[in-house]
Scaffold this motif. Structure first.
Motif, PDB file in Angstrom:
ATOM      1  N   MET A 184       0.808  -1.225   0.000  1.00 15.98           N
ATOM      2  CA  MET A 184       0.000   0.000   0.000  1.00 15.98           C
ATOM      3  C   MET A 184       0.840   1.273   0.000  1.00 15.98           C
ATOM      4  O   MET A 184       0.290   2.358  -0.130  1.00 15.98           O
ATOM      5  CB  MET A 184      -0.922   0.003   1.221  1.00 15.98           C
ATOM      6  CG  MET A 184      -1.918  -1.152   1.250  1.00 15.98           C
ATOM      7  SD  MET A 184      -2.983  -1.221  -0.220  1.00 15.98           S
ATOM      8  CE  MET A 184      -3.914   0.308  -0.016  1.00 15.98           C
ATOM      9  N   LYS A 187       2.233   4.960  -4.473  1.00 14.76           N
ATOM     10  CA  LYS A 187       1.027   5.609  -4.983  1.00 14.76           C
ATOM     11  C   LYS A 187       0.641   4.972  -6.312  1.00 14.76           C
ATOM     12  O   LYS A 187       1.495   4.703  -7.160  1.00 14.76           O
ATOM     13  CB  LYS A 187       1.259   7.110  -5.178  1.00 14.76           C
ATOM     14  CG  LYS A 187       1.450   7.887  -3.890  1.00 14.76           C
ATOM     15  CD  LYS A 187       1.655   9.365  -4.179  1.00 14.76           C
ATOM     16  CE  LYS A 187       1.834  10.159  -2.888  1.00 14.76           C
ATOM     17  NZ  LYS A 187       2.058  11.608  -3.165  1.00 14.76           N
ATOM     18  N   GLU A 209     -12.728   1.924  -4.509  1.00 12.47           N
ATOM     19  CA  GLU A 209     -12.809   2.670  -3.239  1.00 12.47           C
ATOM     20  C   GLU A 209     -13.277   1.742  -2.119  1.00 12.47           C
ATOM     21  O   GLU A 209     -12.681   1.733  -1.027  1.00 12.47           O
ATOM     22  CB  GLU A 209     -13.753   3.857  -3.396  1.00 12.47           C
ATOM     23  CG  GLU A 209     -13.204   4.956  -4.301  1.00 12.47           C
ATOM     24  CD  GLU A 209     -14.218   6.056  -4.615  1.00 12.47           C
ATOM     25  OE1 GLU A 209     -13.797   7.119  -5.121  1.00 12.47           O
ATOM     26  OE2 GLU A 209     -15.430   5.849  -4.360  1.00 12.47           O
ATOM     27  N   GLY A 212     -10.674  -0.528  -0.805  1.00 14.17           N
ATOM     28  CA  GLY A 212      -9.532   0.099  -0.148  1.00 14.17           C
ATOM     29  C   GLY A 212      -8.251   0.034  -0.958  1.00 14.17           C
ATOM     30  O   GLY A 212      -7.153  -0.055  -0.387  1.00 14.17           O
ATOM     31  N   SER A 214      -6.860   2.352  -2.667  1.00 12.21           N
ATOM     32  CA  SER A 214      -6.116   3.607  -2.505  1.00 12.21           C
ATOM     33  C   SER A 214      -5.574   4.128  -3.835  1.00 12.21           C
ATOM     34  O   SER A 214      -4.376   4.074  -4.113  1.00 12.21           O
ATOM     35  CB  SER A 214      -4.961   3.426  -1.508  1.00 12.21           C
ATOM     36  OG  SER A 214      -4.332   4.667  -1.237  1.00 12.21           O
ATOM     37  N   GLU A 216      -4.802   7.292  -6.214  1.00 10.49           N
ATOM     38  CA  GLU A 216      -4.524   8.728  -6.070  1.00 10.49           C
ATOM     39  C   GLU A 216      -5.477   9.552  -6.925  1.00 10.49           C
ATOM     40  O   GLU A 216      -6.048  10.539  -6.466  1.00 10.49           O
ATOM     41  CB  GLU A 216      -3.073   9.020  -6.461  1.00 10.49           C
ATOM     42  CG  GLU A 216      -2.658  10.460  -6.234  1.00 10.49           C
ATOM     43  CD  GLU A 216      -1.220  10.731  -6.637  1.00 10.49           C
ATOM     44  OE1 GLU A 216      -0.669  11.751  -6.188  1.00 10.49           O
ATOM     45  OE2 GLU A 216      -0.643   9.930  -7.417  1.00 10.49           O
ATOM     46  N   THR A 239     -12.727   9.592  -5.426  1.00  9.91           N
ATOM     47  CA  THR A 239     -11.393   9.665  -6.019  1.00  9.91           C
ATOM     48  C   THR A 239     -11.328  10.832  -7.008  1.00  9.91           C
ATOM     49  O   THR A 239     -12.225  10.980  -7.843  1.00  9.91           O
ATOM     50  CB  THR A 239     -11.081   8.350  -6.759  1.00  9.91           C
ATOM     51  OG1 THR A 239     -11.207   7.256  -5.846  1.00  9.91           O
ATOM     52  CG2 THR A 239      -9.679   8.371  -7.344  1.00  9.91           C
TER      53      THR A 239
END
Length: 360
Positions: A184, A187, A209, A212, A214, A216, A239
């Motif tokens: 994680m 990026k 989303e 999870g 993540s 950017e 996002t």
């Protein structure tokens, strides 16, 4: 100081690995290099790659636009009256944005050399180093995870992941495989290259989303012309959404931002017809509180050096996508931007800092 000559030459460099997106697959980087020489002997360089699926240009059309239309109009003009030169460049023919960009690049190289400073300082000098991402081409999940892991081990902290081919579940599997492999910390930013429709984009981003993963930001999730669809996605996801192919000009940026159709804008010199117009897009975005990225097509280090100088000069440009030269089997440029893994720096030489273009 007058423009004495404008010359073009074709180049072709193989990629080390095919570059696949929702729009195309590239195995060789083709470009037209431009050299402008002034009456007092200053030489400036520019580059124009043919990107049929985005700008509509080919090698033949770029060469014709520069040699047969632009050059006859610009030769003899006083380059120190640069506003007149750029106005002529941008009105002598419509579209042909990459051809114009190559000429614009060479003119800016000359102006910075005349001033005796690197181009990024001539344009504003906000920062003297950048961190680029590295792009993961769209393939099966295992191959993409392998590529992502290799790029992280090679010193890159930000990955731009291509999606938008196949079913939504395929894209989810791709991103999940990459996250499982690299963790994680790195990026991840996604680029769908117009590969989804609006409802597909909302579903895909929402699933990511909820999982999870993540992300950017997501770049150009829908067709370039579909600003209503772009707004639909922006309004219905957490996002951030970035407009890329939807924004070629400052007029496009005005429409996108007045609609609040995107959260971010990707400026590419090949879309904007060079630095002259790219600065207008960035200024308008900044006035509207919208951050920008500067990216590129599949270009050699010549074009990327110019884009990096522009990106380094402005405070509002926060994201950098300049990995294209690292995908090529060889380099024709002596000098220019300097790579140390993901970090890019500039020499203290005036202009682009390009000492020689090796075409032998």
């Amino acid at each position: 100081m007058y423009i004495k000559s404008i010359e073009t030459v074709d180049v072709a460099i193989p990629l080390t690995k095919p570059f696949k997106t929702a729009l195309r697959t590239v195995t060789t980087a083709y470009s037209v290099y431009v050299t402008i020489t002034t009456s007092n002997g200053i030489v400036g360089y520019g580059e124009a790659p043919p990107t049929h699926v985005i700008t509509g240009e080919s090698m033949d059309s770029i060469r014709y636009a520069i040699n047969e239309i632009i050059a006859p109009q610009l030769i003899g003009m006083n380059i120190l009256q640069s506003e007149q030169v750029f106005q002529k460049l941008n009105t002598v023919l419509v579209r042909n944005t990459s051809a114009k960009a190559a000429v614009d690049m060479a003119i800016h190289d000359i102006l910075a050399k005349y001033a005796g400073v690197p181009l990024y300082q001539f344009l504003g000098g906000y920062r003297d180093a950048l961190e680029t991402d590295f792009t993961v081409s769209v393939n099966d999940p295992t191959e993409m995870a392998d590529d992502a892991e290799r790029y992280i081990k090679n010193g890159f902290n930000v990955l731009k992941v291509k999606v938008g081919i196949g079913a939504i579940k395929d894209d989810i599997e791709r991103i999940r495989a990459i996250r499982e492999r690299v963790g994680m910390t790195p990026k991840l930013r996604l680029d769908a290259n117009q590969g989804w429709n609006a409802k597909e984009a909302v579903k895909a981003i929402g699933l990511m989303e909820d999982a999870g993963l993540s992300i950017e930001f997501v770049e150009q999730p829908v067709s370039a012309w579909d600003l209503e669809g772009l707004k639909y996605v922006t309004d219905r996801t957490h996002t951030p959404i970035m407009a890329d192919e939807s924004v070629f000009s400052v007029h496009d940026a005005i429409r996108v931002l007045n609609m609040r159709a995107a959260d971010l804008i990707n400026i590419k010199l090949m879309k904007s017809a060079g630095i002259y117009n790219a600065q207008k897009i960035n200024t308008f975005a900044e006035a509207n509180g919208v951050k920008c990225m500067v990216g590129s097509m599949i270009e050699t280090k010549l074009g990327i050096t110019v884009a990096a100088h522009f990106a380094a000069s402005k405070a509002n440009i926060r994201y950098f996508d300049f990995d294209a030269p690292l995908m090529l089997a060889n380099d024709l440029i002596v000098g220019g931007v300097i790579y140390e893994k993901s970090i890019m720096t500039f020499s203290n030489e005036p202009g682009l800092g390009i000492a020689h273009v090796n075409l032998d």
